[in-house]
Design an enzyme around this catalytic site. Structure first.
Site, short mmCIF file in Angstrom:
data_model
loop_
_atom_site.label_atom_id
_atom_site.label_comp_id
_atom_site.label_asym_id
_atom_site.label_seq_id
_atom_site.Cartn_x
_atom_site.Cartn_y
_atom_site.Cartn_z
N ASP A 94 1.47 -0.92 -0.29
CA ASP A 94 -0.18 -0.09 0.41
C ASP A 94 0.87 1.09 0.08
O ASP A 94 2.31 0.80 0.38
CB ASP A 94 -0.94 -0.41 1.17
CG ASP A 94 -1.65 1.18 1.40
OD1 ASP A 94 -2.42 1.82 0.90
OD2 ASP A 94 -1.73 1.86 2.21
N ASP A 96 -0.09 4.90 0.93
CA ASP A 96 -0.15 6.41 2.01
C ASP A 96 -1.17 5.73 3.32
O ASP A 96 -1.63 4.29 3.50
CB ASP A 96 -2.04 6.48 1.73
CG ASP A 96 -2.38 7.31 0.52
OD1 ASP A 96 -0.77 8.14 0.10
OD2 ASP A 96 -3.19 7.15 0.26
#
Length: 302
Positions: A94, A96
């Site tokens: 991922d 963020d």
């Protein structure tokens, strides 16, 4: 005479937050007492060790939650990993609050003057309190008519989390394929992927017309199902099995891929994610993902 002792089935990896503490002999001795573990191997002096041990919940070895809670008091992360297939050949990450230290959509909203409104929706979505796609549409809709130049302003705020470069570059050096898969936006993932050296990147697209945000997202939306689909595609396409894959993320939209990967790591994650995923990094940096695979700090590529 050859060593006839059996090979360990698992390793307890202990990693210290060096800004708060140092991993000492007392910590290591306590870990061995708790697990019935064998002699430790130092991965980074004062920072990380691995201790051969039985599988969690067998013999005198406790389950991981009590171990994690015990060492958390000392700002240490405790992760138990299987000795088999320990070094992974695929990383799916991922972006963020995982590879970077912020939520890029929240930063974009802050520059637009509506930061608090969007941040609350983000919080609820990442903790699994809202459907991801609905939350994304609602947040992006609030940006309708805003100048696209805000994207550049938000990019200036983006910082890589400590250990991000080492994680990606070290795994690539040792033959792993690396993919950045985000529910954020390609404007940011393309730049982060280039900066870190990811082999590929996938995210959502913010639609822009005449220099302004339209308030819409390109189709199809990349959410939890798409993250899992990318993980499966990369495993199959690389001729791998799922045990050879590592996934890392912090939000509810990462849960599906974290559960399916051979090693899924909840990184400074939201409560709903910590509740569901056993392997957690709560105090330390992305370097811990390398220690978990048995890399020593001397092996890291900076």
């Amino acid at each position: 005479m050859a060593d006839s002792s059996p090979s360990p089935t698992h390793f307890l990896v202990l990693v210290a937050n060096r800004d708060a503490t140092s991993l000492g002999t007392a910590d290591i001795a306590h870990a061995r007492d708790m697990t019935g573990g064998a002699a430790p191997v130092t991965l980074s002096e004062g920072e990380a060790v691995e201790i051969p041990c039985p599988a969690p919940g067998t013999g005198d070895m406790p389950h991981i939650a009590p171990l994690r809670e015990e060492f958390s008091r000392r700002h240490l992360d405790a992760i138990v990993v299987s000795a088999h297939g320990r070094r992974k050949r695929l990383l799916v990450a991922d972006m963020d609050s995982t590879i970077v230290d912020c939520e890029t959509l929240d930063d974009l909203a802050r520059h637009a003057g509506i930061g608090e409104r969007i941040a609350e929706i983000t919080r609820r979505s990442m903790n699994g309190e809202m459907d991801f796609e609905a939350a994304l549409r609602e947040r992006v809709g609030l940006l309708r008519g805003m100048p696209a130049t805000l994207l550049e302003a938000a990019w200036k705020d983006v910082r890589l989390n400590p250990g991000a470069l080492e994680l990606v570059r070290t795994m690539r050096k040792h033959g792993a394929h690396t993919a950045l898969v985000s529910g954020g936006f390609t404007f940011f993932t393309s730049r982060v992927a280039e900066k870190c050296g990811f082999d590929e990147q996938h995210a959502n697209t913010l639609l822009i017309e005449e220099g302004h945000l339209t308030g819409k997202v390109g189709q199809p939306i990349l959410g939890p199902d798409a993250k899992l689909a990318h993980l499966r595609r990369l495993v199959q396409g690389g001729g791998l099995h799922m045990g050879q894959a590592m996934a890392v993320g912090d939000g509810a939209n990462d849960l599906a891929m974290l559960r399916e990967a051979g090693l899924g790591i909840a990184f400074h994650a939201k409560p709903a994610v910590r509740k569901a995923i056993a392997a957690q990094v709560n105090h330390t940096t992305l370097r811990t993902l390398l220690f978990a695979q048995g890399y020593a700090a001397a092996d890291f590529v900076a």
